[in-house]
Scaffold this motif. Structure first.
Motif: not given
Length: 769
Positions: A389-393, A400-411, A434-445
């Motif tokens: 899967k191409q995760i981001t596009k 920067n790749l900050v953290h990968v959560d193997d258990k919950n499959r989130t980045i 991991f599948d590219g879904s659920g892309l959430t902006a944690l900052t936006s200002e």
């Protein structure tokens, strides 16, 4: 009367100069801040530095997390420096400790007056329960309990030894320190250039390799497999070291000069060859590892065992940086297979964009790649190497790749350019599955963000600002980016009262007529829209990054000080730099002399059309290191536009500079492009005014590069200035260099002779008698 008037004039001039010097001395200004336009201009420049320094309040520079999931920082307030602690669970922000009480106790213990808001330390180390901390002051380690206010001196401070190894030094591959097996029953070591193991119980030694020699030896950096049944190390065929030499003319510890040398590989030099070797100690067997997939190496790195000992992996960077592979070696057979392969017709930005995380012992791999033209994240099958899967596009870049959560499959990752209505360089933070879904902006200002995450990545402290927006600091939840607690809002009232003018963000189309080029414009505090001003560009065009400030410039006052002398100062990110598309960066390939100049010139011309105060008949440029190369190149390749340049410790010929940086952008093998981009080769083209500065013991960029340029200029009968800085390494010259740089532009762009600083010092000395 004719004889008297000059005498009176000279007397008044001396008095004015003396008054100016006394003004500086009374105000505590250093010579570095004295600007050389008119007297009132360099007075104002000096005052700007003095009056604004450390006058941004409530804007912490660094945030630190404790093991107990609290955060702390030091912030400058109108009272001084204050320590703050944050408890995310309780949603509290409070003083980290009672500073007045600690100052009193420390004063009693040391016998000297301690200011509670100017404590003799800025770093603290919390204990496991966050109820006590340690700090170093007055040569001792102290312990303070915040609850009970217990305070004690633990003992003298002994600094931990630091690794001062010079960056260019090759490591000692023949290190004979034993490497223990996981259960400590055996050790592996190098003896007579070969691999041995020794039983810790019987002390019996067993030789595992027999073909090691002085010119082809086994490395002492041996790695046991987790199950203790296998080990791997590299067999090394060394290269001839390339040494550069310096004469330290003015050493501190002796009268006579010193001859020094450094290891320093340059483009085209031979490299050591590494070949992984696999051993099975129980059967005393060595398994051959075929090097067909890694035999043209620039480097092998990150040699790691799988946790189940089934294989080990390493990364292969092919010389020329157009192929990069992650390779897997079967620990039973020695068979090599590629897990990931990157190919480029130009270069792979291995030094700036590598990111890899192995999921669940390599079942999958999260990998960063520019294969679609933008830096994005991919999920790779760890067995087949195929993209799952191409995760981001999109037309934006992962920074920067900050953290990968193997258990919950989130980045968690940082990116820029995703918000079309914002500066494409602004860093924002995101969360994605991991599948590219659920892309959430944690900052936006609409600002540039810097996040510091808690150890468990459930919270982060976010500081965001722009060059025209003072910093705001908040605590956020990593799940959705919601603000848990507002922490700080910077106070710049002193700056505003001092007349400081925020830089203007300006954009114009680049050479292709469609790509936005971003930069900033800095004006003096006494800017008069009815006047015209020479323009000075601060250039750094290294392909490894982007360089125009995006956050509030509280620590970058030097460009404002320069503007005070009567200039408009600009900084621009042209094509050939990073953090945009792959095509944007590729402009630099085999063409570092380009340095984005076609875009820079168009940007300045667009700015001058909008603001007729910019005098493009008087454009200067300065830079350091790669910026030193580019600033000189501006005069050589664009003399119709740039008229004066100051170049500090420049890499004036890419064949003279460090291998890893130059081969990445200029290519391998060494071809005619190196000569075409050389300032030395093109020195005869010089038309403008040039000042060169170089540290005599610069071990980042070989100072011979500057001397060879000077030699070529002399042979071409060109006028220029050269300043050698005794005892200095890679530098823009410090205070002295800053003064020389400003003097040079005042003289060559403003047409004013700078003051004679030596004469001014004589006047001051004479007045004291």
């Amino acid at each position: 009367m004719k004889l008297l008037l000059p005498s009176i004039h000279r007397g008044k001039q001396r008095l004015l100069v003396l008054q100016t010097v006394l003004f500086f001395l009374l105000c505590g200004f250093s010579g570095a801040a004295w600007a050389q336009g008119k007297i009132e201009d360099y007075k104002r420049s000096a005052a700007l530095k003095e009056n604004l320094r450390n006058k941004v309040y409530n804007a912490p520079n660094n945030v630190y997390w404790t093991t107990g999931q609290k955060a702390w920082y030091v912030v400058r307030t109108t009272r001084g420096l204050e320590f703050v602690v944050i408890d995310p669970k309780k949603k509290t922000r409070q003083p980290a400790f009672n500073q007045e009480q600690l100052a009193t106790k420390l004063s009693e213990a040391t016998g000297r007056k301690i200011d509670p808001f100017n404590l003799p330390f800025t770093s603290i180390t919390f204990g496991k329960d966050d109820e006590e901390f340690e700090f170093v002051a007055e040569g001792s380690v102290w312990q303070y309990a915040t609850g009970s206010f217990a305070f004690r001196k633990k003992g003298p401070f002994r600094a931990e030894p630091t690794d001062r190894r010079y960056w260019g030094n090759s490591r000692d591959e023949l290190d004979e320190k034993p490497v223990f097996s996981p259960d400590s029953s055996q050790t592996a070591f190098i003896k007579n250039y070969n691999v041995y193991i020794r039983s810790e119980k019987t002390k019996q030694e067993t030789q595992l390799s027999f073909d090691g020699s002085e010119g082809d030896y086994y490395s002492g950096y041996i790695q046991w497999s987790p199950d203790g049944k296998k080990l791997v190390t590299n067999k090394i065929r060394p290269n001839k070291k390339h040494l550069i030499y310096f004469v330290r003319s003015s050493p501190e510890d002796q009268l006579q000069p010193k001859l020094e040398s450094r290891e320093y590989l340059k483009p085209g030099d031979a490299l050591p060859v590494q070949r992984p070797q696999l051993f099975l100690p129980e059967s005393k067997k060595q398994i051959s590892v075929d090097d067909a997939l890694f035999n043209q190496q620039f480097s092998l790195s990150r040699l790691e065992w799988r946790k189940d000992s089934r294989a080990f992996t390493f990364e292969y960077n092919q010389r020329g940086h157009q192929i990069y592979r992650v390779l897997d070696v079967n620990a039973s057979t020695g068979a090599v297979k590629p897990l990931i392969e990157e190919r480029s017709n130009t270069f792979i930005d291995y030094s700036g964009k590598r990111a890899r995380h192995d999921v669940n012992d390599g079942q999958e791999i999260v990998w960063a790649s520019e294969r679609d033209g933008w830096n994005h994240l991919y999920l790779i099958d760890g067995a087949t190497g195929k993209v799952k899967k191409q995760i981001t596009k999109g037309e934006w870049v992962v920074r920067n790749l900050v953290h990968v959560d193997d258990k919950n499959r989130t980045i968690l990752f940082a990116a820029s350019g995703r918000n079309p209505d914002q500066d494409p360089y602004f860093v924002q933070y995101y969360k994605v599955n991991f599948d590219g879904s659920g892309l959430t902006a944690l900052t936006s200002e609409n600002a540039n963000h810097t996040a510091t995450f808690s150890p468990d990545f459930t919270y982060f402290v976010d500081s965001y600002s722009r060059v025209d927006l003072p910093p705001v600091t908040v605590l956020r939840n990593s799940a959705d980016g919601s603000v848990v607690l507002e922490l700080e809002k910077a106070d710049i009232s002193v700056w505003e009262k001092g007349g400081w003018k925020a830089p203007e963000v300006f954009t114009a189309k680049g050479r292709d007529g469609k790509t936005d080029i971003w930069g900033i414009i800095i004006r003096p505090t006494n800017f008069d829209p009815a006047k015209t001003y020479p323009v000075i560009e601060n250039i750094y065009a290294g392909p490894h990054g982007s360089f125009v400030p995006k956050s509030f410039m509280s620590n970058y006052l030097s460009m404002h000080e320069l503007a005070e002398l009567g200039f408009i100062v600009v900084q621009i990110d042209g094509m050939g730099t990073s953090n945009r598309s792959k095509a944007f960066q590729d402009v630099c390939w085999k063409n570092l002399k380009d340095a984005g100049f076609p875009d820079r010139i168009l940007w300045l011309q667009a700015a001058a059309r909008k603001y007729n105060q910019l005098d493009l008949n008087k454009v200067g440029i300065f830079g350091t290191s790669a910026g030193g190369q580019s600033s000189t190149a501006a005069l050589l390749f664009h003399p119709e536009f740039y008229k004066a340049a100051v170049s500090s410790c420049g890499c004036h010929d890419n064949r003279m500079d460090k291998m890893w940086w130059n081969e990445q952008w200029m290519g391998y093998p060494i071809g005619p492009q190196y000569d075409e981009c050389s300032n030395v080769t093109n020195a005869h083209k010089l038309q403008g005014n040039l000042l060169l500065l170089v540290g005599e013991v610069d071990d980042n960029v070989d100072p011979a590069s500057t001397y060879q340029l000077a030699n070529a200029l002399i042979k071409a009968n060109k006028n220029f200035e050269l300043v050698t800085l005794p005892g200095q390494a890679h530098t823009a010259g410090g205070d002295f260099g800053e003064r020389k740089r400003r003097d040079f532009f005042v003289k060559n762009l403003l047409g004013i002779d700078p003051p004679n600083w030596n004469e001014m010092e004589k006047e001051v000395a004479g007045s004291g008698k």
